[in-house]
Design a protein around this motif. Structure first.
Motif, PDB file in Angstrom:
ATOM      1  N   ILE A 217       0.824  -1.213   0.000  1.00 55.94           N
ATOM      2  CA  ILE A 217       0.000   0.000   0.000  1.00 55.94           C
ATOM      3  C   ILE A 217       0.861   1.267   0.000  1.00 55.94           C
ATOM      4  CG2 ILE A 217      -0.311  -0.103   2.545  1.00 55.94           C
ATOM      5  CD1 ILE A 217      -3.177   1.000   0.382  1.00 55.94           C
ATOM      6  N   VAL A 218       2.003   1.254   0.695  1.00 55.07           N
ATOM      7  CA  VAL A 218       2.833   2.461   0.810  1.00 55.07           C
ATOM      8  C   VAL A 218       3.787   2.598  -0.375  1.00 55.07           C
ATOM      9  CG1 VAL A 218       4.567   3.654   2.208  1.00 55.07           C
ATOM     10  CG2 VAL A 218       2.658   2.471   3.328  1.00 55.07           C
ATOM     11  N   SER A 219       4.612   1.566  -0.599  1.00 60.22           N
ATOM     12  CA  SER A 219       5.664   1.676  -1.618  1.00 60.22           C
ATOM     13  C   SER A 219       5.109   1.648  -3.039  1.00 60.22           C
ATOM     14  CB  SER A 219       6.679   0.541  -1.465  1.00 60.22           C
ATOM     15  OG  SER A 219       7.499   0.782  -0.352  1.00 60.22           O
ATOM     16  N   ASP A 220       4.176   0.719  -3.302  1.00 62.77           N
ATOM     17  CA  ASP A 220       3.650   0.565  -4.663  1.00 62.77           C
ATOM     18  C   ASP A 220       2.565   1.593  -4.961  1.00 62.77           C
ATOM     19  OD1 ASP A 220       5.261  -1.704  -5.078  1.00 62.77           O
ATOM     20  OD2 ASP A 220       3.739  -3.064  -4.300  1.00 62.77           O
ATOM     21  N   VAL A 221       1.522   1.572  -4.125  1.00 63.88           N
ATOM     22  CA  VAL A 221       0.338   2.391  -4.403  1.00 63.88           C
ATOM     23  C   VAL A 221       0.625   3.866  -4.112  1.00 63.88           C
ATOM     24  CG1 VAL A 221      -2.079   2.801  -3.799  1.00 63.88           C
ATOM     25  CG2 VAL A 221      -1.223   0.444  -4.001  1.00 63.88           C
ATOM     26  N   GLY A 222       1.079   4.159  -2.891  1.00 61.55           N
ATOM     27  CA  GLY A 222       1.354   5.550  -2.519  1.00 61.55           C
ATOM     28  C   GLY A 222       2.419   6.176  -3.403  1.00 61.55           C
ATOM     29  N   GLU A 244      -6.908  -1.638   3.858  1.00 59.89           N
ATOM     30  CA  GLU A 244      -8.049  -0.926   3.266  1.00 59.89           C
ATOM     31  C   GLU A 244      -8.504   0.243   4.136  1.00 59.89           C
ATOM     32  OE1 GLU A 244     -10.855  -3.085   0.975  1.00 59.89           O
ATOM     33  OE2 GLU A 244      -9.510  -4.792   0.677  1.00 59.89           O
ATOM     34  N   ASN A 245      -7.942   0.354   5.344  1.00 63.04           N
ATOM     35  CA  ASN A 245      -8.238   1.518   6.196  1.00 63.04           C
ATOM     36  C   ASN A 245      -6.990   2.374   6.371  1.00 63.04           C
ATOM     37  OD1 ASN A 245     -10.797   0.319   6.713  1.00 63.04           O
ATOM     38  ND2 ASN A 245      -9.830  -0.993   8.235  1.00 63.04           N
ATOM     39  N   HIS A 246      -6.087   2.334   5.398  1.00 63.40           N
ATOM     40  CA  HIS A 246      -4.833   3.080   5.556  1.00 63.40           C
ATOM     41  C   HIS A 246      -5.126   4.570   5.708  1.00 63.40           C
ATOM     42  CE1 HIS A 246      -0.788   4.634   4.839  1.00 63.40           C
ATOM     43  NE2 HIS A 246      -0.371   3.432   5.166  1.00 63.40           N
ATOM     44  N   PRO A 247      -4.499   5.235   6.704  1.00 64.21           N
ATOM     45  CA  PRO A 247      -4.832   6.642   6.967  1.00 64.21           C
ATOM     46  C   PRO A 247      -4.455   7.590   5.832  1.00 64.21           C
ATOM     47  CG  PRO A 247      -2.974   5.925   8.337  1.00 64.21           C
ATOM     48  CD  PRO A 247      -3.524   4.699   7.682  1.00 64.21           C
ATOM     49  N   GLU A 248      -3.409   7.263   5.048  1.00 64.68           N
ATOM     50  CA  GLU A 248      -2.966   8.201   4.010  1.00 64.68           C
ATOM     51  C   GLU A 248      -3.249   7.740   2.590  1.00 64.68           C
ATOM     52  OE1 GLU A 248       0.702   8.063   5.979  1.00 64.68           O
ATOM     53  OE2 GLU A 248      -0.670   8.866   7.482  1.00 64.68           O
ATOM     54  N   VAL A 249      -3.098   6.445   2.337  1.00 57.45           N
ATOM     55  CA  VAL A 249      -3.120   5.985   0.944  1.00 57.45           C
ATOM     56  C   VAL A 249      -4.437   5.294   0.609  1.00 57.45           C
ATOM     57  CG1 VAL A 249      -1.918   4.659  -0.834  1.00 57.45           C
ATOM     58  CG2 VAL A 249      -0.617   5.646   1.072  1.00 57.45           C
ATOM     59  N   LYS A 250      -5.078   5.771  -0.470  1.00 55.54           N
ATOM     60  CA  LYS A 250      -6.305   5.141  -0.975  1.00 55.54           C
ATOM     61  C   LYS A 250      -6.057   4.721  -2.422  1.00 55.54           C
ATOM     62  CE  LYS A 250      -8.930   6.020   2.658  1.00 55.54           C
ATOM     63  NZ  LYS A 250      -7.939   5.388   3.562  1.00 55.54           N
ATOM     64  N   PRO A 251      -5.948   3.419  -2.683  1.00 60.32           N
ATOM     65  CA  PRO A 251      -5.753   2.976  -4.063  1.00 60.32           C
ATOM     66  C   PRO A 251      -6.904   3.423  -4.970  1.00 60.32           C
ATOM     67  CG  PRO A 251      -5.445   1.161  -2.522  1.00 60.32           C
ATOM     68  CD  PRO A 251      -6.015   2.295  -1.739  1.00 60.32           C
ATOM     69  N   ASP A 252      -6.642   3.497  -6.274  1.00 60.47           N
ATOM     70  CA  ASP A 252      -7.719   3.810  -7.223  1.00 60.47           C
ATOM     71  C   ASP A 252      -8.726   2.670  -7.274  1.00 60.47           C
ATOM     72  OD1 ASP A 252      -6.979   6.430  -8.942  1.00 60.47           O
ATOM     73  OD2 ASP A 252      -5.184   5.424  -8.192  1.00 60.47           O
ATOM     74  N   ALA A 253      -8.261   1.459  -6.977  1.00 61.01           N
ATOM     75  CA  ALA A 253      -9.170   0.315  -6.850  1.00 61.01           C
ATOM     76  C   ALA A 253      -8.440  -0.818  -6.145  1.00 61.01           C
ATOM     77  CB  ALA A 253      -9.639  -0.160  -8.235  1.00 61.01           C
TER      78      ALA A 253
END
Length: 269
Positions: A217-222, A244-253
């Motif tokens: 979630i951080v390295s790839d998506v963010g 899926e509840n990450h405080p900073e990063v929200k994937p596009d899907a």
């Protein structure tokens, strides 16, 4: 299927794929492909989409890493892989740096052309079993002995998934050296912006026409989103529902796996 509504899948010319946790789960036995991923790579290539594998793998040279993936059935070549070690070598040469290496034994050949005498920096990678107290302490002593310590890290992941469970990644050891030496590491690899930009340049695709697919979630998506790309998180590899509840990063899907992502993207073409 709501796939028809997937606005994030439109106007794509290139895909960046993370490798570990998206294509396969690594392991002592060489690892296992994730269901549907071999076929998904084949379908991407057949579709005419540009493709670059964007990995923070630092336990093997690119050549050996690619051989292993080919052995698992993947259609992949060294030229299609953007990895931290070659990027680090470019940086070392540009800045006249001579590294003390704290890396996996199998990665050392990537640094063959680099002068390592009388080191003026430390390069740390995912050294796995090589992360002994003695080796960490030696790197610490090299750094603390410098007037202006330079620490270069081949990624900053916290952990990754192998077939027998989760493994501590380079980021944990990078933080230890940062803390001990009161230094800020320079990260080569995901999530560094330059790293994603060089993968995009290899493909010749602008960020707004590219999608990154990863399990971190951080390295790839963010990291990809900060470069102006869309990014998907797969529910494979080290994915955990708490992502899926990450405080900073929200994937596009979110997609269950690479195969599902490729289905949706190809339907939009």
């Amino acid at each position: 299927r709501a796939a028809a509504m997937a606005g994030w899948a439109r106007a794509v010319r290139g895909l960046l794929l993370d490798v570990s946790g998206v294509l396969y789960d690594s392991g002592a036995d060489g690892g296992v492909p994730i269901a549907g991923s071999v076929e998904a790579v084949r379908r991407i290539k057949a579709s005419g989409l540009k493709l670059q594998f964007c990995t923070n793998e630092t336990q093997a040279t690119r050549e050996n890493f690619v051989k292993k993936l080919q052995g698992l059935g993947f259609d992949i070549s060294v030229a299609e892989v953007t990895a931290p070690a070659p990027a680090a070598c470019r940086l070392l040469k540009e800045r006249g740096l001579r590294p003390h290496l704290l890396v996996h034994h199998d990665l050392v050949p990537e640094f063959a052309e680099i002068d390592k005498t009388n080191p003026n920096c430390v390069v740390i990678g995912d050294a796995a079993e090589n992360f002994t107290y003695a080796n960490l302490n030696e790197a610490f002593r090299v750094l603390i002995g410098m007037e202006k310590p330079v620490l270069i890290s081949l990624g900053k992941g916290r952990y990754y998934k192998e077939t027998d469970g989760l493994k501590l990644d380079v980021g944990a050891y990078m933080k230890a050296l940062e803390y001990a030496c009161d230094v800020q590491a320079e990260v080569v690899g995901k999530p560094a912006k330059r790293f994603f930009e060089s993968a995009l340049a290899e493909m010749g695709v602008p960020p707004e026409q590219a999608i990154m697919i990863g399990d971190d979630i951080v390295s790839d998506v963010g990291g990809a989103q900060r470069c102006g790309m869309r990014a998907l998180q797969v529910r494979t590899g080290k994915y955990r529902p708490s992502d899926e509840n990450h405080p900073e990063v929200k994937p596009d899907a979110y997609v269950n796996n690479l195969a599902e992502a490729v289905d949706i993207i190809l339907q939009q073409m």
